[in-house]
Design a protein around this motif. Structure first.
Motif, PDB file in Angstrom:
ATOM      1  N   GLY A   1     -10.235  12.817  -3.704  1.00 53.10           N
ATOM      2  CA  GLY A   1     -11.046  11.687  -3.242  1.00 53.10           C
ATOM      3  C   GLY A   1     -10.808  10.469  -4.095  1.00 53.10           C
ATOM      4  O   GLY A   1     -10.591   9.352  -3.602  1.00 53.10           O
ATOM      5  N   LEU A   2     -10.811  10.689  -5.396  1.00 49.46           N
ATOM      6  CA  LEU A   2     -10.621   9.583  -6.328  1.00 49.46           C
ATOM      7  C   LEU A   2      -9.244   8.957  -6.143  1.00 49.46           C
ATOM      8  O   LEU A   2      -9.093   7.740  -6.156  1.00 49.46           O
TER       9      LEU A   2
ATOM     10  N   THR B   1      -3.320  -1.008  -5.352  1.00 52.47           N
ATOM     11  CA  THR B   1      -2.867  -1.983  -4.357  1.00 52.47           C
ATOM     12  C   THR B   1      -3.478  -3.350  -4.631  1.00 52.47           C
ATOM     13  O   THR B   1      -2.767  -4.361  -4.656  1.00 52.47           O
TER      14      THR B   1
ATOM     15  N   HIS C   1     -11.361  25.016 -13.887  1.00 52.54           N
ATOM     16  CA  HIS C   1     -11.396  23.543 -13.834  1.00 52.54           C
ATOM     17  C   HIS C   1     -10.556  23.012 -12.684  1.00 52.54           C
ATOM     18  O   HIS C   1     -10.864  21.968 -12.124  1.00 52.54           O
TER      19      HIS C   1
ATOM     20  N   LEU D   1     -12.744  23.172  -9.729  1.00 52.46           N
ATOM     21  CA  LEU D   1     -13.812  22.180  -9.795  1.00 52.46           C
ATOM     22  C   LEU D   1     -13.297  20.771  -9.559  1.00 52.46           C
ATOM     23  O   LEU D   1     -13.944  19.956  -8.910  1.00 52.46           O
ATOM     24  N   LEU D   2     -12.122  20.487 -10.107  1.00 49.30           N
ATOM     25  CA  LEU D   2     -11.692  19.095 -10.137  1.00 49.30           C
ATOM     26  C   LEU D   2     -10.849  18.677  -8.945  1.00 49.30           C
ATOM     27  O   LEU D   2     -10.752  17.491  -8.645  1.00 49.30           O
TER      28      LEU D   2
ATOM     29  N   PHE E   1      -9.136   7.093  -2.541  1.00 47.39           N
ATOM     30  CA  PHE E   1     -10.077   6.018  -2.260  1.00 47.39           C
ATOM     31  C   PHE E   1     -10.456   5.186  -3.465  1.00 47.39           C
ATOM     32  O   PHE E   1     -11.263   4.283  -3.353  1.00 47.39           O
ATOM     33  N   THR E   2      -9.909   5.506  -4.612  1.00 51.27           N
ATOM     34  CA  THR E   2     -10.127   4.614  -5.740  1.00 51.27           C
ATOM     35  C   THR E   2      -8.797   4.193  -6.354  1.00 51.27           C
ATOM     36  O   THR E   2      -8.529   3.010  -6.492  1.00 51.27           O
ATOM     37  N   ILE E   3      -7.972   5.164  -6.706  1.00 50.21           N
ATOM     38  CA  ILE E   3      -6.769   4.823  -7.461  1.00 50.21           C
ATOM     39  C   ILE E   3      -5.772   4.053  -6.598  1.00 50.21           C
ATOM     40  O   ILE E   3      -5.322   2.960  -6.984  1.00 50.21           O
TER      41      ILE E   3
ATOM     42  N   LEU F   1       0.824  -1.215   0.000  1.00 51.71           N
ATOM     43  CA  LEU F   1       0.000   0.000   0.000  1.00 51.71           C
ATOM     44  C   LEU F   1       0.858   1.266   0.000  1.00 51.71           C
ATOM     45  O   LEU F   1       0.722   2.134  -0.861  1.00 51.71           O
TER      46      LEU F   1
ATOM     47  N   LEU G   1     -10.844  18.722  -5.532  1.00 53.73           N
ATOM     48  CA  LEU G   1     -11.364  17.882  -4.439  1.00 53.73           C
ATOM     49  C   LEU G   1     -11.838  16.507  -4.929  1.00 53.73           C
ATOM     50  O   LEU G   1     -11.428  15.489  -4.363  1.00 53.73           O
ATOM     51  N   PRO G   2     -12.685  16.461  -5.958  1.00 55.24           N
ATOM     52  CA  PRO G   2     -13.087  15.140  -6.441  1.00 55.24           C
ATOM     53  C   PRO G   2     -11.902  14.268  -6.807  1.00 55.24           C
ATOM     54  O   PRO G   2     -11.910  13.059  -6.556  1.00 55.24           O
ATOM     55  N   MET G   3     -10.856  14.873  -7.377  1.00 57.69           N
ATOM     56  CA  MET G   3      -9.710  14.069  -7.788  1.00 57.69           C
ATOM     57  C   MET G   3      -8.918  13.565  -6.578  1.00 57.69           C
ATOM     58  O   MET G   3      -8.391  12.462  -6.602  1.00 57.69           O
TER      59      MET G   3
ATOM     60  N   PRO H   1      -6.235   2.395  -3.641  1.00 55.76           N
ATOM     61  CA  PRO H   1      -6.695   1.051  -3.274  1.00 55.76           C
ATOM     62  C   PRO H   1      -6.734   0.095  -4.463  1.00 55.76           C
ATOM     63  O   PRO H   1      -6.359  -1.069  -4.342  1.00 55.76           O
ATOM     64  N   LEU H   2      -7.172   0.613  -5.611  1.00 55.97           N
ATOM     65  CA  LEU H   2      -7.271  -0.261  -6.771  1.00 55.97           C
ATOM     66  C   LEU H   2      -5.893  -0.728  -7.209  1.00 55.97           C
ATOM     67  O   LEU H   2      -5.682  -1.912  -7.483  1.00 55.97           O
TER      68      LEU H   2
END
Lengths: 267, 513
Positions: B212-213, B223, B202, B205-206, B216-218, B150, B208-210, B220-221
């Motif tokens: 998070g992504l 890993t 942009h 806009l982008l 919690f997505t990139i 990790l 905070l979402p990025m 972990p995925l």
């Protein structure tokens, strides 16, 4: 023909409703309608079980994660739809690829991360909210499709008059986007009520069953050891959960249909 | 909505499926060339960047040269104080991170990465020292292999970001020098912030979402993808044990012909594909028929009917599916043992005891039928919208030619619908491959089957529910769960490629506006 079909479609839901008033205990009843009618199941549901707490938990999680998710989705889809920046295409491609992995696959690693971030209460509602909203950006697709259909000339006219992009977004695009905002809110508000897979992973091990959400708690009631005792309570709880959600859905059906058809046809 | 006749498709009388197949094959054929041309493009631009990197070092003055070593010096020298300080801070933070934390994990991560072997150096072990209070030997905690993977991958990303930031700072610093030569004052931090709500909106806009992504997505995925190349399972549970890098061994096991794991995988895969096929197409066609029924001229209360059917979408699935699973329950399994209301009804009318959850084939058929109940309203909604858009004159002329309703459906409605909703069908197919709820809430994957049991699967498990069971419970097998995840991804990716090709939305993105 249609009448027959629609009756057939509603039978299971109707069964659920009448069973919630069944006076006889046990999981199985030999008749469709109960022999004795009672409100006892509802009384029991609200006084003797954790259900009111589960309901509160789910509501809280749904409201918070829905708010965050909606903001994220709108921001990301607007940026991708309107602003042309160098990283746009690569980002969209990466997100397309990320979306193709089963969402649950990364769960074990997310769990570890949550353990590191929230060492004392990783089995908590905060964790669930993070899990529901952190990946929100991935579902930008339908909203972007919507923004794509809003004429660009509106933006350009406002920009000519000296409005900044942020102002254009807030004052011009958002007011025009009511349908897609409602769609996004609806979908993301309902999602936590229906989710079982992530809740079960995060909250299963928590010692206090009052921390559960409705889906996890009610699922437990139907397990083999509990079903004889709790079946009718489950039905009552199901009615209490399903009625507000269903009404909400029916009320906003129009927006749901727009979202679904819009998104699907564009592929 | 797009009117397909307006697009530049030459009219060739082929069935939609044939067309799909052809366009897919065409993509595959074109792929190597495309990739090659893109690769050369990337290579050229990279080479240009590298040249620029050295050239600006040679051309730059002392401040610019110094900023190659210490980020932000160039900015400070030219008066961009805030930016300079931020760059400087980033460099300090990066060094601190690497020295105290990242470097160690990165080292252990790559130690046996290419050769195979333990992830981490020291396994948790017992020292010779006796702890009288606990009544056992003192345990010495070893490395945690999972943390190494990790944090290792996290550090790889951190280094990558840092390198990009570094290159950017160097580029900026040289540009600032050039600007200073022609006497332009650099932009202050206020201007930078103001731009965030305008031409750099942009970024606002982008970001905070990025973030998070990313976390919690990139991460972990990435890993979990790496876990597919290790031996992480219940026998190598962290932190007690280390696990190993094993290369492609897990994929070999999963796809091998002879082993019981390979056999289980093939059975689950075949059922997953069968399920996805039947559930997608039955829902689609019956939904379309239902939409036709409701949309027919002369039917009153259209809205009421639509609303009635939509009720099953509105009710949360865990409620509707669980209640159906109880209605279908067998009770004991033999005639006369009671059970759910549907089972009892069938028994009383036909004298047959439904083996839901006991017999694999029965359970599968029941699941597909119940899925109709859940899914048909959805495709009905979708089809209604599109059906109304079919140009009425097509039907008019068909009626003048005295064509019957069946032929009208086959020759006008169906081709039109397939054309418009082709991408949707495939998306739906992918969705069904991963339809966790219907399987898990209805049958829980059951009934059990001896040959599948050893590998943790059951008779109606899809790949996704199998993955779920493998990542949870007593005999966790993370490595296989990850392998399954990757294989599901591959299937979805291939199918999506087909959609991507066909989808006019992607090609004509700019035309819309």
């Amino acid at each position: 023909m249609l009448t027959v079909l629609s009756v057939l479609w509603l039978i299971p839901l109707f069964y659920l409703l009448v069973q919630s008033f069944r006076g006889e205990p046990g999981a199985w009843s030999p008749t469709f309608f109960p022999r004795t009618w009672t409100l006892d199941n509802y009384r029991r549901l609200f006084t003797e079980t954790d259900f009111p707490r589960w309901y509160g938990n789910t509501l809280l999680i749904a409201v918070v994660s829905c708010a965050i998710t909606t903001l994220f989705v709108l921001a990301v889809s607007y940026a991708f739809s309107r602003i042309r920046f160098p990283a746009r295409k690569p980002l969209m491609n990466v997100m397309l690829i990320l979306g193709m992995f089963p969402g649950f696959m990364s769960m074990s690693a997310v769990y570890f991360l949550l353990k590191i971030l929230l060492p004392n209460n990783y089995q908590s509602h905060v964790s669930l909210i993070i899990v529901y909203s952190a990946g929100a950006a991935l579902s930008y697709y339908i909203a972007k499709g919507f923004f794509d259909t809003v004429p660009k000339s509106l933006d350009e006219a406002a920009r000519m008059d000296g409005a900044s992009r942020a102002l254009v977004f807030r004052r011009i695009i958002l007011p025009l986007s009511k349908p897609i905002i409602i769609y996004t809110v609806l979908i993301n508000f309902i999602a936590p009520w229906c989710d079982y897979i992530f809740v079960s992973y995060i909250l299963s091990g928590v010692p206090d069953t009052g921390m559960y959400t409705v889906s996890l708690g009610m699922f437990r009631w139907l397990e083999r050891e509990m079903v004889q005792q709790y079946f009718t309570t489950f039905c009552a709880a199901a009615v209490v959960v399903a009625v507000p959600i269903t009404l909400l859905f029916m009320w906003l059906q129009k927006y749901y249909v727009q979202g679904v058809t819009g998104g699907a046809v564009k592929g | 909505m797009n009117n397909p006749t307006n697009q530049n498709f030459p009219y060739v009388p082929q069935s939609p499926l044939v067309r799909l197949g052809r366009s897919f094959i065409a993509t595959l054929k074109a792929a190597p060339q495309k990739a090659a041309s893109r690769a050369t493009g990337v290579f050229h631009s990279a080479a240009a960047k590298v040249r620029g990197f050295f050239k600006s070092f040679a051309d730059g003055d002392a401040a610019t040269k110094a900023s190659y070593l210490i980020m932000g010096l160039g900015h400070l020298r030219r008066g961009q104080i805030a930016r300079g300080v931020i760059y400087l801070l980033l460099q300090v933070l990066f060094i601190l991170y690497m020295v105290t934390f990242g470097g160690r994990f990165l080292g252990m991560f790559f130690e046996n990465f290419f050769t195979g072997g333990n992830v981490g150096r020291v396994e948790t072990h017992i020292s010779g020292e006796w702890d009288p209070e606990l009544g056992e030997y003192v345990k010495i905690a070893g490395d945690n292999s999972f943390h190494i993977v990790l944090y290792g991958i996290l550090t790889v990303f951190v280094v990558l970001f840092f390198v990009l930031t570094y290159l950017r700072s160097v580029r900026e610093s040289y540009a600032l020098e050039q600007a200073a030569i022609i006497g332009r004052r650099p932009d202050g931090i206020r201007k930078d912030i103001a731009l965030l709500s305008d031409s750099k909106f942009h970024v606002t806009l982008l970001s905070l979402p990025m973030v998070g992504l990313f976390f919690f997505t990139i991460i972990p995925l990435a890993t979990m993808i790496l876990i597919a190349f290790t031996s992480y399972d219940a026998n190598h549970e962290v932190p007690e044990h280390l696990f190993q890098w094993v290369g492609f061994q897990n994929f070999g096991d999963m796809l091998s012909g002879g082993s019981s794991l390979g056999a289980t995988f093939r059975r689950v895969l075949i059922w997953t594909l069968t399920w996805a096929f039947f559930s997608t197409f039955t829902n689609y066609f019956i939904g379309m028929l239902l939409a036709l029924l409701i949309n027919k001229k002369g039917i009153r209360l259209k809205k009421l009917y639509r609303t009635l059917f939509v009720a099953t979408i509105a009710v949360p699935q865990f409620v509707s599916l669980l209640i159906l699973s109880k209605m279908l329950d067998t009770g004991g399994g033999t005639l006369g043992s009671g059970g759910g209301i549907i089972t009892q009804l069938i028994e009383n009318v036909f004298g047959y005891h439904l083996q839901f959850g006991l017999d694999i084939l029965t359970t599968r058929i029941c699941i597909i039928l119940v899925n109709l109940w859940i899914g048909v309203p959805y495709s009905m909604l979708l089809c209604s919208g599109i059906l109304m858009n079919i140009p009425e004159d097509l039907y008019e002329s068909a009626r003048i030619d005295r064509t019957g309703p069946v032929r009208r459906f086959l020759k006008i409605t169906l081709p039109y619908m397939l054309f418009v909703t082709g991408p949707y069908l495939i998306t739906q197919f992918i969705g069904n491959l991963n339809n966790f709820n219907v399987i898990f809430l209805l049958s829980g994957g059951g009934p059990g089957d001896l040959s599948l049991y050893t590998n943790g699967a059951k008779g109606t498990d899809l790949l996704i529910t199998w993955l779920y069971k493998l990542s949870l419970g007593a005999d966790r097998n993370y490595k296989l769960a990850s392998v399954i995840g990757i294989l599901v991804f591959l299937i979805s990716a291939i199918l999506s490629l087909v959609v991507y090709n066909r989808s006019s939305a992607v090609k004509g993105e700019e035309h819309f506006q």
